[in-house]
Enzyme design. Structure first.
Site, short mmCIF file in Angstrom:
data_model
loop_
_atom_site.label_atom_id
_atom_site.label_comp_id
_atom_site.label_asym_id
_atom_site.label_seq_id
_atom_site.Cartn_x
_atom_site.Cartn_y
_atom_site.Cartn_z
N HIS A 138 -5.37 -5.82 6.45
CA HIS A 138 -6.33 -5.06 5.66
C HIS A 138 -7.49 -5.92 5.14
O HIS A 138 -7.56 -7.12 5.39
CB HIS A 138 -5.61 -4.33 4.53
CG HIS A 138 -4.84 -3.14 5.00
ND1 HIS A 138 -3.47 -3.09 5.01
CD2 HIS A 138 -5.26 -1.96 5.52
CE1 HIS A 138 -3.07 -1.93 5.50
NE2 HIS A 138 -4.14 -1.23 5.83
N ASN A 167 10.69 -0.46 -9.73
CA ASN A 167 10.14 -1.79 -9.97
C ASN A 167 9.29 -2.14 -8.75
O ASN A 167 9.81 -2.56 -7.72
CB ASN A 167 11.25 -2.83 -10.16
CG ASN A 167 10.68 -4.23 -10.39
OD1 ASN A 167 9.47 -4.41 -10.52
ND2 ASN A 167 11.54 -5.22 -10.44
N GLY A 173 0.82 -1.21 0.00
CA GLY A 173 0.00 0.00 0.00
C GLY A 173 0.85 1.26 0.00
O GLY A 173 0.49 2.27 -0.61
N SER A 174 1.99 1.21 0.68
CA SER A 174 2.89 2.37 0.67
C SER A 174 3.44 2.61 -0.73
O SER A 174 3.56 3.76 -1.17
CB SER A 174 4.03 2.15 1.67
OG SER A 174 3.53 2.06 2.99
#
Length: 548
Positions: A327, A395, A189-190
């Site tokens: 999550h 990447n 998510g970061s």
């Protein structure tokens, strides 16, 4: 011929009968063999395909599925196997399967054994009765069954290590479920937040691109990687306060935060509760600002906007999600960025995949039919488009094994969201009598939250502190969490900027952000919570006051 080389053979044999009965003539397919003992595992082959009706672990065999021997049609029942010993007692092959059909057969067998592993090892632990005061109640965790394990094993057998068919499938299904046109799967998510912000720095966006010194409106009461990309790209975060009891951005401060350098708004939907999307989107449209929705804690939440329910993350220009175990969906590690804008979608893929200009998937070439005929930058005419870079990228791709888990999880999202809502409501109802001690959380108007946690803020003037109550809960093996950074600008990562008095701006006093820093905490509502665990948490909170 070695024992293992016989895998895939169709053999005629005597199949073990019931206890005390004579063996039965039968046909089977060799699934596995060992050396030097010469033990074989054989699955039963039936000529009548109707025996497979209603059976999950079955593979149909057509006439074209044989390399050699008589082309018989039938079905193999993977869950109808037996072990035979001594190679001399196993007749010679009458036919051998083709490699593609053998691959399918062996994969089905792997699925069956994986299911057995889940049922014998994981499921008993998941179903073990909760023991109050002894078992730890986590704020969140992975929720899975045999499907995730089977997808993971399936992808590993193909040994497609980087993003492949499962990743492509997840991107397509996830976009369809949210109702967006483009999705880029990433490794966290970061990374999703980083990628979303990076896309807005592209020179291809002309005067709307974000450049160093531009300002981005956000909040300090949240997770650091909502803000980190702003600083990493040399932009200036402008912090506004939040409102209680929604814990989301105070929209009345947006105009005060505006400046000639404002380019974007980047906000999270706090703990699954949507912020006021109507007000924020109207502000962004009026001022021509980008809107990034950090949807990492709110997947499945909805907001009623322009006469229809829309999923959070799909109203702004870009939305982000996280698939870390706590999550709403998990891949172990993983994330996604999504958008309705095709041009932004292409920028996402470029920045995610090393900054390249080419859009061909890995392993494919020249899908544009113009690979060696174009001119880019100061490169020679016709330089290989596969290796032309229009951005300084990364990447950030996910692995195929992670995506395989995600594909199994995705089908469960509606049930996960419903469980979170149900668990949150049970805690909210149970804490109603404590409204004089806590500021109880409330959903934003026109919102249907997908709750990530149940957030409590100790009211001013109470004879107890947040820290005292948290210590009590933790001592009773109930895991608690602060609202992430609380107030991010008070953290060591801001020490240099805070001392220098530059690099960020603050609107007002951030009074509610400070209250959250000192007085707020939350407990879990994830789908793995049972009613017994939820009730124990309520009892433990109330016992704190009874003791006091």
């Amino acid at each position: 011929m070695t024992a293992r080389s016989r895998i895939g053979e169709r053999v005629e044999l005597l199949w073990p009968g019931a206890a005390g009965a004579e063996p039965l003539p039968a046909v089977g397919i060799i699934l596995a063999a060992t050396e030097p003992a010469g033990h074989y595992i054989v699955a039963r082959f039936f000529h009548d395909a109707r025996v497979a009706e209603g059976r999950r672990f079955a593979v149909a065999i057509s006439a074209s599925d044989w390399q050699t021997g008589e082309a018989e049609v039938g079905v193999v029942l993977i869950n109808h196997t037996a072990t035979f010993f001594e190679q001399q007692f196993l007749p010679r092959a009458v036919a051998i399967l083709t490699i593609p059909r053998l691959k399918q057969l062996l994969k089905q067998w792997a699925q069956l054994t994986t299911k057995a592993f889940y049922e014998a090892i994981h499921q008993p632990e998941q179903q073990r009765p909760f023991v109050a005061g002894q078992d730890r109640i986590s704020y969140a965790g992975r929720v899975f069954d045999e499907e995730e394990l089977q997808r993971l094993v399936d992808s590993s057998l193909d040994f497609w290590l980087t993003a492949g068919p499962y990743a492509d499938s997840f991107e397509k299904q996830f976009a369809e479920q949210l109702g967006v046109r483009r999705c880029a799967l990433v490794n966290s998510g970061s990374s999703a937040n980083l990628l979303a912000f990076a896309a807005l720095t592209s020179p291809k966006l002309a005067e709307r691109r974000i450049v160093p010194g531009d300002e981005v409106i956000t909040v300090a009461a949240g997770f650091p990687t909502t803000v980190a990309p702003i600083i990493q790209y040399g932009a200036v975060p402008v912090f506004v306060d939040v409102t209680l009891p929604t814990y989301n951005v105070d929209c009345s401060q947006l105009e005060a935060a505006l400046s000639p350098r404002s380019k974007a708004v980047m906000l999270a939907h706090t703990l699954g509760n949507p912020f006021d999307l109507a007000a924020v989107k109207a502000f962004c449209d009026r001022r021509q600002l980008w809107l990034i929705e950090d949807n990492c804690d709110a997947l499945g939440a909805r907001y009623f906007w322009q006469g229809q329910w829309r999923y959070t993350g799909t109203v702004g220009d870009l939305g982000t999600s996280s698939f870390y175990p706590p999550h709403h969906l998990t891949m172990g590690e993983g994330g996604a960025v999504y958008t309705q804008d095709l041009a932004l979608g292409r920028l996402l893929k470029s920045f995610r995949d090393w900054g390249r200009d080419c859009w061909c998937p890995s392993g494919q070439d020249n899908t544009c039919n113009n690979r060696f005929q174009q001119q880019f930058g100061a490169l020679p005419l016709g330089y290989d488009h596969k290796y032309v870079y229009s951005h300084f990228g990364y990447n950030l791709k996910v692995t195929e094994m992670q995506a395989a888990i995600g594909c199994a999880q995705l089908a469960k999202l509606p049930a996960f969201v419903a469980a979170r809502q149900r668990n949150w409501q049970r805690l909210r109802d149970g804490c109603a009598e404590l409204a004089d001690r806590f500021i109880l959380p409330e959903a934003t108007v026109n919102a249907d939250p997908s709750w990530f946690g149940f957030l409590l803020t100790v009211r001013d003037g109470m004879p107890f502190s947040r820290d005292q109550l948290v210590a009590h809960l933790e001592a009773q093996r109930i895991q608690t969490r602060s609202l992430f950074a609380g107030n991010l600008i008070k953290h060591p990562c801001f020490d240099e900027m805070r001392a220098a008095g530059r690099g960020y701006r603050v609107i007002g006093e951030l009074a509610n952000t400070e209250r959250i820093l000192h007085n707020a905490f939350w407990i879990g509502v994830y789908p793995g919570m049972s009613e017994e665990k939820l009730d124990y948490m309520l009892q433990t909170i109330k016992a704190f006051f009874a003791k006091a």
